[in-house]
Design an enzyme around this catalytic site. Structure first.
Site, PDB file in Angstrom:
ATOM      1  N   SER A   1      57.008  61.686   6.814  1.00  0.00           N
ATOM      2  CA  SER A   1      56.414  61.235   8.213  1.00  0.00           C
ATOM      3  C   SER A   1      56.086  63.214   8.210  1.00  0.00           C
ATOM      4  CB  SER A   1      56.884  61.216   9.013  1.00  0.00           C
ATOM      5  OG  SER A   1      56.420  61.688  10.392  1.00  0.00           O
TER       6      SER A   1
ATOM      7  N   TYR B   1      64.952  62.392  15.219  1.00  0.00           N
ATOM      8  CA  TYR B   1      63.783  61.978  13.998  1.00  0.00           C
ATOM      9  C   TYR B   1      63.228  62.770  13.054  1.00  0.00           C
ATOM     10  CZ  TYR B   1      60.070  59.538  11.967  1.00  0.00           C
ATOM     11  OH  TYR B   1      58.667  59.321  11.222  1.00  0.00           O
TER      12      TYR B   1
ATOM     13  N   LYS C   1      64.553  62.994   8.727  1.00  0.00           N
ATOM     14  CA  LYS C   1      62.758  62.583   7.367  1.00  0.00           C
ATOM     15  C   LYS C   1      63.258  63.330   6.637  1.00  0.00           C
ATOM     16  CE  LYS C   1      61.139  58.622   8.308  1.00  0.00           C
ATOM     17  NZ  LYS C   1      61.322  57.090   7.585  1.00  0.00           N
TER      18      LYS C   1
HETATM   19  C1  WQD Z   1      48.409  61.109  19.402  1.00  0.00           C
HETATM   20  C2  WQD Z   1      47.729  61.887  20.563  1.00  0.00           C
HETATM   21  C3  WQD Z   1      49.166  62.846  22.694  1.00  0.00           C
HETATM   22  C4  WQD Z   1      49.395  58.722  24.117  1.00  0.00           C
HETATM   23  C5  WQD Z   1      53.330  60.391  16.165  1.00  0.00           C
HETATM   24  C6  WQD Z   1      55.458  60.506  16.039  1.00  0.00           C
HETATM   25  C7  WQD Z   1      54.974  61.300  14.413  1.00  0.00           C
HETATM   26  C8  WQD Z   1      54.563  60.092  13.604  1.00  0.00           C
HETATM   27  C9  WQD Z   1      53.238  59.349  14.373  1.00  0.00           C
HETATM   28  C10 WQD Z   1      56.187  58.516  12.696  1.00  0.00           C
HETATM   29  C11 WQD Z   1      48.596  63.450  21.228  1.00  0.00           C
HETATM   30  C12 WQD Z   1      47.992  61.889  22.915  1.00  0.00           C
HETATM   31  C13 WQD Z   1      49.546  59.575  23.094  1.00  0.00           C
HETATM   32  C14 WQD Z   1      49.670  58.658  25.313  1.00  0.00           C
HETATM   33  C15 WQD Z   1      47.954  60.937  24.657  1.00  0.00           C
HETATM   34  N1  WQD Z   1      54.690  58.923  13.604  1.00  0.00           N
HETATM   35  N2  WQD Z   1      48.435  61.063  23.421  1.00  0.00           N
HETATM   36  N3  WQD Z   1      48.949  60.062  25.448  1.00  0.00           N
HETATM   37  O1  WQD Z   1      52.584  62.507  18.217  1.00  0.00           O
HETATM   38  O2  WQD Z   1      50.494  62.468  16.527  1.00  0.00           O
HETATM   39  O3  WQD Z   1      52.541  61.209  16.606  1.00  0.00           O
HETATM   40  O4  WQD Z   1      53.283  59.426  15.500  1.00  0.00           O
HETATM   41  O5  WQD Z   1      56.009  59.102  12.027  1.00  0.00           O
HETATM   42  O6  WQD Z   1      56.404  61.138  14.217  1.00  0.00           O
HETATM   43  O7  WQD Z   1      55.362  62.038  16.371  1.00  0.00           O
HETATM   44  O8  WQD Z   1      50.532  60.791  17.793  1.00  0.00           O
HETATM   45  O9  WQD Z   1      49.493  58.914  18.768  1.00  0.00           O
HETATM   46  O10 WQD Z   1      52.294  59.945  20.215  1.00  0.00           O
HETATM   47  O11 WQD Z   1      49.850  61.303  19.942  1.00  0.00           O
HETATM   48  O12 WQD Z   1      47.599  61.736  24.602  1.00  0.00           O
HETATM   49  O13 WQD Z   1      49.619  57.761  25.954  1.00  0.00           O
HETATM   50  O14 WQD Z   1      48.091  61.286  22.075  1.00  0.00           O
HETATM   51  O15 WQD Z   1      49.314  63.698  23.134  1.00  0.00           O
HETATM   52  O16 WQD Z   1      47.819  64.154  21.162  1.00  0.00           O
HETATM   53  P1  WQD Z   1      51.565  61.994  17.507  1.00  0.00           P
HETATM   54  P2  WQD Z   1      50.993  59.915  19.231  1.00  0.00           P
END
Ligand code: WQD
Length: 333
Positions: free
Chosen positions: A125, A149, A153
């Site tokens: 990841s 997490y 990895k």
């Molecule tokens: C994306 C953007 C949030 C939810 C995560 C894991 C990473 C990988 C992918 C496994 C960010 C914003 C989100 C919400 C929001 N997983 N957001 N409101 O954090 O980039 O990555 O998933 O490998 O390890 O960390 O993905 O979809 O949570 O967030 O504003 O209710 O959407 O701040 O900018 P992220 P995400």
């Protein structure tokens, strides 16, 4: 044709990779304990491909059952998806994350060695980059992890690098996913997490169907074009194609190599929301709240290595990612 064993095969990325491998003419042997997936996904994979999946329903850490699967099939390579993957949950339950993610990998490697199978694709990841100061992020960027997490990895990557350094029979691809989203265009398979989602796309789909009252946008004061977080979203079908390229080319990959699977493009939260509203033809309730701890402003891939090694690139647009998510959610025909 080669036979590939997929652990965590009933999951979001695993099921889409089953489809890609079957459509490429390969045989697939699947293992999943349905900790974060559902058994009926295999029927839907068969509905899409017209081909059956031999599946075994147990935890990869069950060494005797895992060895028995190798005894029943000539396994040419393994794609290891099985594991827990929610950042927030990993902070609450770190030990379970280490037991599952490291434990499953150690059992798998031990059995593979016994069975003389040395071809492995590991589901890593972009979280191993931590809050990278380098953008776009190359595979050579410094590695760090800020949660159990991500640490799991990173530890597994280090274990696999040590293993391949000690034994040149191993061919290992460490695939670093950026933000997998979307669903198969058929609408038959997609992301179906158990429990409350944390990721942006499944949260938005729960706002659309009313399970959540509104989208809370975590911060609008980041150093990005519109102030909201920027991420590298990759359609899950493109991601599956990246696994097909990896597993078909493992032979030429001596040792353990990290490869980014991302589009190389960043999209902001606001852009994603606007794309959903454009596809649906209506606005969605949302509000701006404080930043989420641990979030980086921007994170997107330097995806050139996969292109150089395998001529693999993403093909799907943000609009297609959103349309396929909406079709899977039942909001679009
Ligand atoms: C994306 C953007 C949030 C939810 C995560 C894991 C990473 C990988 C992918 C496994 C960010 C914003 C989100 C919400 C929001 N997983 N957001 N409101 O954090 O980039 O990555 O998933 O490998 O390890 O960390 O993905 O979809 O949570 O967030 O504003 O209710 O959407 O701040 O900018 P992220 P995400």
């Amino acid at each position: 044709m080669p036979t590939y064993l997929l652990t965590g095969a009933a999951g979001f990325i695993g099921s889409h990779t089953c489809v890609a491998l079957l459509e490429a003419g390969h045989e697939v042997v699947a293992i999943d304990n349905f900790a974060n997936s559902h058994a009926d996904v295999y029927e839907r994979v068969e509905q899409i491909t017209g081909r059956s999946v031999k599946h075994y329903d147990f935890d990869v850490r069950d060494r005797s059952q895992l060895a028995a699967v190798f005894g029943r099939h000539q396994i040419d390579g393994v794609i290891h998806f099985a594991g827990l993957k929610a950042v927030g949950e990993s902070v609450e339950r770190p030990w379970e994350y280490y037991e599952v993610n490291l434990g499953s990998t150690m059992t798998l490697i031990s059995v593979m060695r016994e069975q003389d199978c040395f071809n492995l694709v590991f589901s890593s990841s972009a979280t191993v980059y931590g809050e990278s100061k380098i953008l776009p992020i190359p595979e050579s960027a410094p590695l760090s992890a800020s949660n159990p997490y991500g640490r799991s990895k990173l530890i597994i990557e280090d274990m696999l690098r040590d293993l391949s350094s000690s034994d040149n029979r191993w061919h290992i691809a460490l695939l670093r996913y950026f933000n997998p989203v979307g669903a198969h265009p058929s609408g038959l398979i997609g992301e179906d997490p158990k429990g409350r989602p944390n990721n942006l796309f499944p949260v938005i789909t729960q706002v659309i169907d009313g399970r959540l009252p509104e989208l809370q946008i975590f911060g609008d004061d980041y150093d990005t074009p519109d102030g909201t977080g920027v991420r590298d979203y990759i359609h899950v079908c493109d991601l599956a194609g990246g696994h097909l390229a990896a597993v078909e080319n493992l032979g030429g990959l001596g040792g353990a190599h990290a490869i980014n699977l991302g589009s190389g493009n960043g999209h902001s939260v606001r852009e994603v929301l606007e794309q959903f509203q454009a596809v649906l033809g209506r606005s969605l309730p949302h509000c701006y709240v404080a930043r989420r701890p641990g979030d980086a402003a921007s994170c997107y891939a330097d995806a050139s290595r996969a292109a150089e090694l395998w001529s693999w690139r993403t093909t799907k647009t943000l609009q297609e990612m959103v349309e396929d998510s909406c079709r899977w959610g039942g909001f679009l025909k």
